[in-house]
Design a protein around this motif. Structure first.
Motif, PDB file in Angstrom:
ATOM      1  N   LEU A 108      -3.546   5.427   3.176  1.00 34.72           N
ATOM      2  CA  LEU A 108      -4.464   4.202   3.089  1.00 34.72           C
ATOM      3  C   LEU A 108      -4.141   2.909   2.489  1.00 34.72           C
ATOM      4  N   THR A 116      -1.812 -10.572   4.007  1.00 37.30           N
ATOM      5  CA  THR A 116      -2.433  -9.194   5.235  1.00 37.30           C
ATOM      6  C   THR A 116      -3.589  -9.185   4.982  1.00 37.30           C
ATOM      7  N   GLY A 163      -5.640  -4.105   4.716  1.00 35.88           N
ATOM      8  CA  GLY A 163      -5.495  -2.919   4.626  1.00 35.88           C
ATOM      9  C   GLY A 163      -5.082  -2.057   5.720  1.00 35.88           C
ATOM     10  N   THR A 164      -4.928  -1.321   6.014  1.00 32.35           N
ATOM     11  CA  THR A 164      -3.974  -0.260   6.595  1.00 32.35           C
ATOM     12  C   THR A 164      -4.871   1.524   6.852  1.00 32.35           C
ATOM     13  N   LEU A 165      -5.111   1.689   7.330  1.00 31.24           N
ATOM     14  CA  LEU A 165      -5.087   3.628   7.854  1.00 31.24           C
ATOM     15  C   LEU A 165      -4.752   4.260   8.315  1.00 31.24           C
ATOM     16  N   THR A 166      -3.760   5.000   8.574  1.00 33.56           N
ATOM     17  CA  THR A 166      -2.706   5.437   9.785  1.00 33.56           C
ATOM     18  C   THR A 166      -2.800   7.008   9.164  1.00 33.56           C
ATOM     19  N   THR A 224       4.869   4.915   4.816  1.00 25.89           N
ATOM     20  CA  THR A 224       3.831   4.955   5.521  1.00 25.89           C
ATOM     21  C   THR A 224       4.196   2.629   4.801  1.00 25.89           C
ATOM     22  N   ARG A 225       3.993   2.390   4.070  1.00 24.74           N
ATOM     23  CA  ARG A 225       4.194   0.903   3.362  1.00 24.74           C
ATOM     24  C   ARG A 225       5.508   0.344   4.278  1.00 24.74           C
ATOM     25  N   ILE A 280       5.012  -0.552   8.034  1.00 22.81           N
ATOM     26  CA  ILE A 280       4.146  -1.670   8.464  1.00 22.81           C
ATOM     27  C   ILE A 280       4.703  -2.628   7.706  1.00 22.81           C
ATOM     28  N   HIS A 281       5.078  -2.982   6.726  1.00 25.66           N
ATOM     29  CA  HIS A 281       5.610  -3.997   5.890  1.00 25.66           C
ATOM     30  C   HIS A 281       7.010  -4.085   5.291  1.00 25.66           C
TER      31      HIS A 281
END
Length: 479
Positions: free
Chosen positions: A320, A335, A337-340, A468-469, A472-473
């Motif tokens: 998360l 932005t 939040g993102t859940l992967t 992950t960060r 995505i970013h």
């Protein structure tokens, strides 16, 4: 040596602790909420004095020889030539000046110019931004403004009977946006840029200096802002950092020099001892936990923590990114939040709960790394806030932060820091203390947690989060 007191005038209440000047042992305590109207964004500062008087009732200050004042930071009290407020005080958490802050950044030549000038980039809360807002929205009040104080400065001035001399300290001054912790001097031109004309500013005292003595003979120390007072009350030293777990998060550490940061991620405060206190803020901390609790239908954070402990480090691959309200560190204001990592085996409540705790801690570890990347040594991390008591936080923090974690017993650390400063000033006047070495008080009672054998596991969690960060970013920390 005697008895001293420290008072903390926060945004909602006044707390007073009376301490033994030699040991720091708390002898008496007082508390009073601010009147309801004093919790708005526009406040009559007299309300703070009423709360102070109520907190000190019943002879609380009997026998006290010196007192220190801590107060909410970033508040603005604009006074006319007679010392009367030109409008109600603007409190620290007032967000009206957001556009004014952006205006100031552009007017002075950008973020790097501000960082080099005063160690911080204007944000909505800073007094310099509030002055710009005042000039744009209440020009008549701005025109009448001839003296600018913060809440701590104003309270000290009132306690001393409103003398001609007005004072502040390095810590409070560093939170204005027009005093540089690096040079130890004001930038009156920035006041002029914001307000439209220069205004008188309080004299900046040293850590062991005294602001004066009341007619009754009570010594008033320099005082400071709440953040600096809490750090002093905790007994922080070089190698120590504080991670504060509120709805938002913050990371601060003791350092030997001011840090100019053109990205704006580091705010370069001064502390209450002559050192520096660089701070990094995140917009999302406990709010990510509360959001996850609501999503999972659990009643409170304790239940969320119990659920998370049923999972394992790495949350079965769930990650998360807790940027629910945008994010300041890294700078991702728009932005979400993102859940992967969703797979059939990972789609269980306990894994999502674990991912929420790990996401919050990894985000704060990113903030810690911003300081470490600038040479700040972090060996020990103090965790503050109610969420610091949760087992899921205590289990993950040492390995994710790669440091010993200390969870202090809840106490009035800002008030205690103000009292310790009062003891320092008293000892300096009496000749019993070195003005360059604060009194040695017993440290806070605390639980201590070590990473131990879990360090490698915690760092693997961080690597999973960072990958992950970055996916995505990309380049979020190196734009």
């Amino acid at each position: 040596m005697g008895i001293v007191a420290g008072l903390d005038s926060s945004s909602a209440f006044t707390r007073i602790v009376v301490c033994d000047a030699d040991t720091g042992a708390v002898l008496r305590q007082g508390y009073a909420p601010h009147p309801v109207e004093a919790r708005a964004t526009d406040v009559d500062p007299q309300a703070w004095l009423l709360s102070l008087g109520e907190a000190a009732a019943g002879g609380l200050l009997e026998g006290v020889q010196a007192i220190g004042v801590s107060a909410q930071q970033h508040g603005l009290i604009a006074l006319d030539s007679s010392g009367a407020p030109v409008r109600p005080a603007m409190v620290g958490n007032d967000k009206r000046a957001q556009a004014a802050a952006a205006d100031l950044v552009e007017a002075f030549g950008g973020r790097q110019a501000w960082a080099e000038a005063v160690g911080s980039v204007p944000q909505a809360g800073l007094p310099v931004s509030k002055l710009r807002w005042l000039a744009r929205n209440e020009p008549e009040a701005a025109r009448r403004t001839s003296l600018v104080l913060q809440p701590h400065d104003w309270l000290v001035w009132q306690l001393l009977g409103r003398p001609a001399r007005r004072t502040t300290d390095r810590g409070a001054a560093s939170a204005t946006g027009y005093w540089s912790a690096g040079t130890g001097s004001y930038r009156p031109d920035l006041v002029g840029l914001a307000l439209g004309h220069e205004a008188a500013l309080p004299e900046v005292l040293g850590p062991a200096d005294s602001a004066g003595t009341t007619p009754e003979g009570l010594l008033i120390s320099a005082g400071t802002g709440e953040t600096m007072a809490a750090a002093f009350g905790l007994g922080l030293g070089t190698g120590d950092a504080v991670v504060s777990l509120g709805a938002t998060g913050s990371v601060m550490a003791i350092h030997h020099e001011a840090l100019a940061d053109p990205s704006g991620m580091i705010t370069s405060f001064a502390d209450a001892t002559g050192m520096h206190l660089p701070v990094v803020h995140t917009l999302n901390a406990v709010r990510a936990l509360r959001g996850t609790a609501e999503m999972l239908g659990v009643e409170d954070l304790s239940e969320l923590s119990e659920l998370a402990m049923k999972s394992t480090p790495g949350a079965s691959g769930l990650v998360l990114l807790p940027y629910l309200e945008g994010e300041r560190t890294p700078s991702l204001p728009h932005t979400a939040g993102t859940l992967t990592g969703l797979r059939r085996e990972s789609m269980k409540p306990e894994h999502l709960a674990r991912a929420a705790f790990e996401g919050m801690l990894c985000s704060l570890a990113d903030a810690l790394d911003v300081l470490r990347g600038r040479g700040v040594v972090v060996r020990r991390v103090f965790l503050l806030g109610q969420a610091a008591e949760l087992p899921a936080v205590q289990a993950g923090a040492p390995a994710i932060f790669a440091a010993q974690v200390v969870v202090p017993q809840p106490a009035d650390y800002a008030a205690r820091g103000a009292a310790r400063q009062a003891a320092w000033a008293l000892g300096t006047v009496q000749g019993t203390l070195n003005p360059h070495a604060p009194p040695s008080w017993q440290g806070a009672a605390a639980q201590v947690f070590e990473a131990g054998d879990e360090l490698a596991v915690g760092q693997a969690v961080r690597q999973q989060y960072a990958a992950t960060r970055e996916q995505i970013h990309p380049g979020a920390f190196n734009p």
